[in-house]
Design a protein around this motif. Structure first.
Motif, PDB file in Angstrom:
ATOM      1  N   ASP A   1      47.203  40.834  31.147  1.00 26.77           N
ATOM      2  CA  ASP A   1      47.710  41.845  32.089  1.00 26.77           C
ATOM      3  C   ASP A   1      46.862  43.115  32.024  1.00 26.77           C
ATOM      4  O   ASP A   1      46.558  43.744  33.054  1.00 26.77           O
ATOM      5  CB  ASP A   1      49.175  42.177  31.784  1.00 26.77           C
ATOM      6  CG  ASP A   1      50.132  41.074  32.225  1.00 26.77           C
ATOM      7  OD1 ASP A   1      49.699  40.197  33.001  1.00 26.77           O
ATOM      8  OD2 ASP A   1      51.297  41.090  31.771  1.00 26.77           O
TER       9      ASP A   1
ATOM     10  N   TYR B   1      43.657  42.519  33.854  1.00 24.10           N
ATOM     11  CA  TYR B   1      43.838  42.617  35.307  1.00 24.10           C
ATOM     12  C   TYR B   1      43.749  44.073  35.752  1.00 24.10           C
ATOM     13  O   TYR B   1      43.071  44.397  36.742  1.00 24.10           O
ATOM     14  CB  TYR B   1      45.188  42.015  35.714  1.00 24.10           C
ATOM     15  CG  TYR B   1      45.414  42.012  37.211  1.00 24.10           C
ATOM     16  CD1 TYR B   1      44.921  40.985  38.006  1.00 24.10           C
ATOM     17  CD2 TYR B   1      46.111  43.054  37.829  1.00 24.10           C
ATOM     18  CE1 TYR B   1      45.114  40.985  39.390  1.00 24.10           C
ATOM     19  CE2 TYR B   1      46.310  43.070  39.193  1.00 24.10           C
ATOM     20  CZ  TYR B   1      45.807  42.030  39.971  1.00 24.10           C
ATOM     21  OH  TYR B   1      45.990  42.051  41.338  1.00 24.10           O
ATOM     22  N   ASN B   2      44.420  44.961  35.022  1.00 23.11           N
ATOM     23  CA  ASN B   2      44.393  46.376  35.372  1.00 23.11           C
ATOM     24  C   ASN B   2      43.017  46.998  35.140  1.00 23.11           C
ATOM     25  O   ASN B   2      42.653  47.971  35.802  1.00 23.11           O
ATOM     26  CB  ASN B   2      45.453  47.132  34.564  1.00 23.11           C
ATOM     27  CG  ASN B   2      46.868  46.753  34.956  1.00 23.11           C
ATOM     28  OD1 ASN B   2      47.125  46.424  36.110  1.00 23.11           O
ATOM     29  ND2 ASN B   2      47.779  46.771  34.000  1.00 23.11           N
TER      30      ASN B   2
ATOM     31  N   THR C   1      48.947  33.862  33.697  1.00 23.34           N
ATOM     32  CA  THR C   1      49.403  34.715  34.796  1.00 23.34           C
ATOM     33  C   THR C   1      48.943  34.131  36.124  1.00 23.34           C
ATOM     34  O   THR C   1      47.952  33.402  36.179  1.00 23.34           O
ATOM     35  CB  THR C   1      48.848  36.144  34.643  1.00 23.34           C
ATOM     36  OG1 THR C   1      49.288  36.942  35.749  1.00 23.34           O
ATOM     37  CG2 THR C   1      47.332  36.147  34.614  1.00 23.34           C
TER      38      THR C   1
ATOM     39  N   ALA D   1      48.343  36.284  38.611  1.00 21.37           N
ATOM     40  CA  ALA D   1      47.826  37.471  39.302  1.00 21.37           C
ATOM     41  C   ALA D   1      46.417  37.255  39.835  1.00 21.37           C
ATOM     42  O   ALA D   1      46.039  37.834  40.851  1.00 21.37           O
ATOM     43  CB  ALA D   1      47.845  38.670  38.355  1.00 21.37           C
ATOM     44  N   PHE D   2      45.617  36.427  39.151  1.00 25.75           N
ATOM     45  CA  PHE D   2      44.233  36.201  39.575  1.00 25.75           C
ATOM     46  C   PHE D   2      44.155  35.052  40.577  1.00 25.75           C
ATOM     47  O   PHE D   2      44.996  34.145  40.584  1.00 25.75           O
ATOM     48  CB  PHE D   2      43.347  35.866  38.372  1.00 25.75           C
ATOM     49  CG  PHE D   2      43.143  37.019  37.421  1.00 25.75           C
ATOM     50  CD1 PHE D   2      42.123  37.934  37.619  1.00 25.75           C
ATOM     51  CD2 PHE D   2      43.981  37.186  36.326  1.00 25.75           C
ATOM     52  CE1 PHE D   2      41.930  38.998  36.756  1.00 25.75           C
ATOM     53  CE2 PHE D   2      43.803  38.241  35.444  1.00 25.75           C
ATOM     54  CZ  PHE D   2      42.778  39.145  35.664  1.00 25.75           C
TER      55      PHE D   2
ATOM     56  N   TYR E   1      37.889  32.978  38.072  1.00 24.74           N
ATOM     57  CA  TYR E   1      39.063  33.771  38.436  1.00 24.74           C
ATOM     58  C   TYR E   1      38.629  35.157  38.904  1.00 24.74           C
ATOM     59  O   TYR E   1      37.780  35.793  38.263  1.00 24.74           O
ATOM     60  CB  TYR E   1      40.007  33.893  37.253  1.00 24.74           C
ATOM     61  CG  TYR E   1      40.717  32.591  36.915  1.00 24.74           C
ATOM     62  CD1 TYR E   1      41.899  32.250  37.554  1.00 24.74           C
ATOM     63  CD2 TYR E   1      40.184  31.719  35.969  1.00 24.74           C
ATOM     64  CE1 TYR E   1      42.556  31.050  37.255  1.00 24.74           C
ATOM     65  CE2 TYR E   1      40.832  30.539  35.655  1.00 24.74           C
ATOM     66  CZ  TYR E   1      42.013  30.211  36.308  1.00 24.74           C
ATOM     67  OH  TYR E   1      42.647  29.040  36.014  1.00 24.74           O
TER      68      TYR E   1
ATOM     69  N   LYS F   1      39.978  39.009  40.801  1.00 28.87           N
ATOM     70  CA  LYS F   1      41.063  39.898  41.188  1.00 28.87           C
ATOM     71  C   LYS F   1      40.825  40.314  42.636  1.00 28.87           C
ATOM     72  O   LYS F   1      39.819  40.944  42.947  1.00 28.87           O
ATOM     73  CB  LYS F   1      41.081  41.140  40.270  1.00 28.87           C
ATOM     74  CG  LYS F   1      42.098  42.199  40.710  1.00 28.87           C
ATOM     75  CD  LYS F   1      42.074  43.402  39.776  1.00 28.87           C
ATOM     76  CE  LYS F   1      43.019  44.483  40.231  1.00 28.87           C
ATOM     77  NZ  LYS F   1      43.069  45.630  39.300  1.00 28.87           N
TER      78      LYS F   1
END
Length: 277
Positions: free
Chosen positions: A236, A239-240, A260, A262-263, A274, A276
């Motif tokens: 996480d 990601y940020n 996750t 998120a990707f 992966y 973002k």
């Protein structure tokens, strides 16, 4: 070797998990016992209870936990490891990011080698960057090499490696980016100058929140030391830390998708990466 009880092992494992985020199950009993024995011998301690008390209550600056961390983390690596991933980075991901930046008029690039060990990975990335993008020297380019082991970071700063570390380096790269010195290989100053070391615990939430603005993150064969909860927290943060359009690379035995959603999974020929979005 000091006789560490199962209860002491569990308490020590809990301390390591709380302070370092590293997970040691019962199968790691002997491994951890031998590492603790080395630290006890260095400190002149005989009773494991005294060592457990030290790391639990008498280590306010975390120096002893850092010394233990230097022993319990594995640092097996070499340049151009997991070559197919590096091909995807060099042939597809890096050109895509650079092209988008040039279209926006940007002239900066940031790469993070998280858990860099003795530095073979960040210097590999520096070589690839200079080869694919000769204009790198005129841009604001930086490769952050972070690790929890301060001994390893000193090796990164020295930029000097044995023959085994450079065995997989393509010959044209070896001649261009390394110099031989007394049977060892030294990264040339122009390439080494792209890399900046940072002492960082990936489980330190406050420190991880300061890591922002990266175009690529490499964290290969590091998350295997974390449990599911810690692993998700680290990913996480990754990601940020990434900019939109940035890529993350984990080891072959690791998967962002299992941690996750998120990707976004992206395919470049036979390579899956992966990103973002």
């Amino acid at each position: 070797m000091p006789e560490i009880s199962v209860e002491q092992f569990q308490k020590l494992s809990q301390q390591i998990y709380q302070k370092l985020g590293l997970h040691f199950d019962d199968k790691k009993f002997y491994f951890l016992k031998t590492r603790v024995a080395k630290r006890m011998a260095a400190l002149g301690l005989v009773d494991p209870k005294d060592y457990l008390f030290m790391v639990s209550y008498a280590d306010p600056d975390g120096l002893e936990m850092q010394a233990l961390a230097n022993l319990v983390t594995t640092n097996e690596t070499y340049m151009f490891r997991e070559y197919d991933q590096l091909q995807a980075f060099a042939n597809h991901c890096l050109p895509e990011v650079l092209s988008a930046k040039q279209a926006r008029g940007e002239r900066s690039l940031r790469i993070w080698s998280a858990g860099c060990s003795s530095g073979e990975e960040p210097y590999t990335l520096a070589m690839i960057l200079q080869e694919v993008f000769p204009q790198a020297q005129s841009w604001d380019c930086e490769i952050v090499a972070s690790d929890i082991d301060q001994n390893m970071l000193r090796k990164v700063d020295a930029a000097r490696y044995g023959a085994r570390s450079v065995n997989e380096v393509p010959e044209q790269y070896r001649e261009k980016y390394l110099t031989e010195d007394g049977g060892e290989y030294v990264v040339r100053r122009r390439t080494a100058g792209l890399v900046r070391t940072m002492h960082l615990n990936l489980s330190d939430r406050m420190a991880m929140r300061t890591m922002r603005g990266f175009d690529f993150i490499f964290c290969r064969n590091v998350l295997i030391y974390f449990d599911d909860l810690s692993r998700k927290a680290v990913v996480d943060h990754f990601y940020n830390a990434l900019k939109p359009g940035g890529f993350i690379f984990l080891g072959h035995s690791e998967s962002v998708g299992r941690v996750t959603t998120a990707f976004t999974l992206k395919r470049f020929e036979s390579h899956l990466v992966y990103v973002k979005e």
